[in-house]
Design a protein around this motif. Structure first.
Motif, PDB file in Angstrom:
ATOM      1  N   PHE A  62       0.840  -1.203   0.000  1.00 28.91           N
ATOM      2  CA  PHE A  62       0.000   0.000   0.000  1.00 28.91           C
ATOM      3  C   PHE A  62       0.873   1.250   0.000  1.00 28.91           C
ATOM      4  N   VAL A  63       1.849   1.282   0.901  1.00 25.34           N
ATOM      5  CA  VAL A  63       2.696   2.471   1.024  1.00 25.34           C
ATOM      6  C   VAL A  63       3.504   2.691  -0.254  1.00 25.34           C
ATOM      7  N   ALA A  64       4.032   1.613  -0.830  1.00 27.41           N
ATOM      8  CA  ALA A  64       4.811   1.752  -2.061  1.00 27.41           C
ATOM      9  C   ALA A  64       3.958   2.338  -3.180  1.00 27.41           C
ATOM     10  N   THR A  65       2.720   1.858  -3.301  1.00 28.22           N
ATOM     11  CA  THR A  65       1.819   2.382  -4.331  1.00 28.22           C
ATOM     12  C   THR A  65       1.444   3.824  -4.039  1.00 28.22           C
ATOM     13  N   TYR A  66       1.181   4.122  -2.786  1.00 23.46           N
ATOM     14  CA  TYR A  66       0.826   5.491  -2.395  1.00 23.46           C
ATOM     15  C   TYR A  66       1.969   6.446  -2.734  1.00 23.46           C
ATOM     16  N   LYS A  67       3.193   6.036  -2.447  1.00 23.84           N
ATOM     17  CA  LYS A  67       4.354   6.886  -2.735  1.00 23.84           C
ATOM     18  C   LYS A  67       4.531   7.088  -4.239  1.00 23.84           C
ATOM     19  N   ARG A  68       4.266   6.042  -5.031  1.00 21.87           N
ATOM     20  CA  ARG A  68       4.342   6.207  -6.487  1.00 21.87           C
ATOM     21  C   ARG A  68       3.325   7.241  -6.954  1.00 21.87           C
ATOM     22  N   ASN A  69       2.116   7.170  -6.386  1.00 22.66           N
ATOM     23  CA  ASN A  69       1.090   8.141  -6.769  1.00 22.66           C
ATOM     24  C   ASN A  69       1.452   9.554  -6.318  1.00 22.66           C
ATOM     25  N   LEU A  70       2.103   9.672  -5.174  1.00 20.15           N
ATOM     26  CA  LEU A  70       2.592  10.989  -4.751  1.00 20.15           C
ATOM     27  C   LEU A  70       3.591  11.540  -5.765  1.00 20.15           C
ATOM     28  N   ASP A  71       4.503  10.692  -6.204  1.00 17.33           N
ATOM     29  CA  ASP A  71       5.508  11.132  -7.173  1.00 17.33           C
ATOM     30  C   ASP A  71       4.850  11.562  -8.483  1.00 17.33           C
ATOM     31  N   LEU A  72       3.817  10.830  -8.890  1.00 20.61           N
ATOM     32  CA  LEU A  72       3.152  11.114 -10.153  1.00 20.61           C
ATOM     33  C   LEU A  72       2.289  12.368 -10.094  1.00 20.61           C
ATOM     34  N   THR A  73       1.993  12.838  -8.894  1.00 18.58           N
ATOM     35  CA  THR A  73       1.156  14.037  -8.732  1.00 18.58           C
ATOM     36  C   THR A  73       1.934  15.155  -8.038  1.00 18.58           C
ATOM     37  N   ASP A  74       3.240  15.156  -8.241  1.00 18.52           N
ATOM     38  CA  ASP A  74       4.102  16.209  -7.683  1.00 18.52           C
ATOM     39  C   ASP A  74       3.955  16.338  -6.177  1.00 18.52           C
TER      40      ASP A  74
END
Length: 525
Positions: free
Chosen positions: A302-314
């Motif tokens: 979950f955290v890994a995916t959440y962090k990827r989404n953070l990166d993708l949304t600046d």
């Protein structure tokens, strides 16, 4: 972003199951109005209403037959307008559920589209040009054949009675497929703009958009769908700039670019949301939710995916985390009320707007009941709200057999009245956490997040929330759901403890030590 979202805390209401004022066994809009002060006392300041429009209710209202008319079982358009007004008078806001991808087969648009003679609605749905032809298209969930004068089959989005509206095809390989900028596809788009305008003019604050990523067909990268929503957003910005859009999409990088304010974490897809509180989608394995005290869960994916989404949304994310919704099993199926307190400590300390599904704040159970209105497994999460110890738990004066869905038969079925009378209850913990969130800028919708500790198959989960302004408040959130102590390295210096659950953690000399089944929020230097 609309400024009221900056401290938004949503309460999802399934209208037919919330509060019945005319004793027909089905909840109604006057019943919602009657309970607004309860919702405000809990601390929520925004509502999401599941569809309340005219429908044959094959899919509980997600099969719309008239987008601009409240279903009589819920009341009238005037009742809904009064709900908007009553919410605004309390400093609250309302999102309606917009279902733009399909309608009911009873919608007048569809009936007209079935006619052999060409008319305004001939191209309103995804029809092919031969009743015998297959329709193997990504995003089409089957076809209806032999139901019309016209020679063709129509694609459906979900159940067989939900024909797909035509917004065009990004990639066309058949002559009957419309281009995204074709007159018929643009007419569908305009019709949905008109629906939004109708309710925004009457006081609605925006929409939660059902299946938002599904509109344009044969759109593998979803760029055409993103462009469609950018056009929708431009229309709203020009005419209703405060209108909020929140998407059921599950891919924040696409939805934020498309013009939505926020995206939902879904029970399906890639978010690993289900790892936290429930059983993974369609899995038959024994569930090990991270927030269970057995301590056999894993939040790392979950955290890994959440962090990827953070990166993708600046770094902004803007992902809404719900306690549940009408489409998944209730939280209580997998967590008991004490474990749910920990789950809410997480939900109410993460970025984005949190969503509380009605009844989760008192720990309502998921019931094993017969399917109602296309609910199937989901029906057990849609049972009527349990208000007090009165008839039908105060939901309705109807006979028990006339209720929309049967209620919890257990002797210890939770009620709002009992939970509010018990200072140590789940309800009071949720209320306390909401109040803390509102009073703590670093826990807000837009504050940054950095994960300080999350390892595979390990506890605790630790993250830092920070105001984005330089020198702003910083809060360290430490969660140890496991029924055993946990320690981890932690490079921060504690200043003040602002919340505890199940015992206070210690943060000293670069190490965080947490008691079993505990949560601590620190302000840190």
């Amino acid at each position: 972003m609309s400024t009221w979202l900056d401290d938004g805390i949503f309460y999802e209401i399934y209208p037919q199951s919330f509060n019945d004022t005319n004793d027909d066994g089905i909840g109604d809009i006057p019943g919602i109005i009657e309970k607004l002060d309860y919702i405000k006392e809990l601390g929520a300041n925004a509502l999401w209403l599941n569809p309340c429009f005219v429908s044959p209710f094959g899919d509980a209202g997600y099969d719309v037959a008239d987008y601009c008319q409240v279903a009589p079982r819920y009341g009238t358009n005037d009742d809904l307008i009064r709900l908007f007004d009553e919410c605004h008078a309390r400093g609250m806001h309302v999102l309606l559920d917009l279902v733009p991808g399909h309608t009911s087969i009873e919608h007048p648009w569809f009936r007209e589209s079935c006619k052999a003679a060409e008319n305004e609605y001939t191209g309103r749905y995804v029809w092919n040009d031969s009743v015998w032809a297959p329709m193997d298209i990504k995003g089409i969930n089957g076809v209806l054949r032999g139901i019309s004068e016209r020679n063709g089959a129509v694609g459906v989005n979900f159940f067989a009675f939900q024909p797909a509206l035509n917004y065009g095809f990004a990639e066309r390989d058949q002559p009957w497929q419309s281009a995204v900028d074709s007159p018929e596809a643009l007419a569908t788009r305009q019709a949905m703009k008109d629906v939004m305008a109708f309710w925004l003019e009457r006081g609605c604050d925006g929409f939660r958009v059902d299946m938002a990523g599904s509109l344009v067909k044969n759109d593998p990268g979803q760029e055409a769908t993103i462009a469609l929503w950018q056009d929708m957003r431009a229309y709203l910005d020009a005419n209703y700039p405060d209108a909020v859009l929140i998407s059921e999409w599950g891919e924040p990088d696409k939805t934020i670019r498309a013009g939505f304010h926020m995206d939902f974490l879904l029970q399906f897809g890639t978010s690993h949301y289900m790892d936290l509180f429930r059983r993974p989608e369609h899995s038959t394995i024994t569930p090990h939710p991270f927030f269970s005290r057995e301590g056999a869960g894993d939040a790392s994916e979950f955290v890994a995916t959440y962090k990827r989404n953070l990166d993708l949304t600046d770094g902004r994310g803007l992902m809404c985390i719900p306690s549940g919704n009408h489409d998944m099993e209730r939280l209580r199926r997998y967590l008991d009320p004490e474990e749910m307190k920990m789950a809410f400590a997480f939900i109410l300390s993460m970025p984005g707007c949190p969503f509380i599904y009605y009844g989760d704040e008192i720990g309502m159970r998921h019931l094993d009941v017969t399917s109602v209105e296309g609910g199937y497994m989901r029906t057990g999460a849609r049972s009527p709200m349990q208000w007090d110890e009165g008839k039908n738990f105060g939901f309705s004066g109807a006979s028990a057999e006339d209720l929309y869905i049967s209620q919890d038969p257990a002797d210890d079925a939770p009620t709002v009245a009992a939970e509010m009378a018990d200072d140590s209850s789940l309800w009071h913990e949720v209320q306390k956490l909401i109040a803390l969130r509102k009073a703590t800028p670093a826990l807000g919708v837009n504050a940054a997040i950095e994960f300080a500790y999350c390892e595979k198959d390990a506890y605790p989960l630790v993250y830092l929330r920070s105001e984005r302004a330089e020198g702003g408040q910083r809060v360290l959130v430490a969660l140890n759901p496991a029924d055993r102590p946990a320690t981890c390295p932690c490079p921060y210096e504690a200043d003040e403890v602002i919340y505890t659950l199940g015992g206070t953690s210690e943060l000293a000399d670069g190490t965080l030590a947490m008691p079993a089944a505990s949560a601590t929020f620190f302000t840190v230097r």
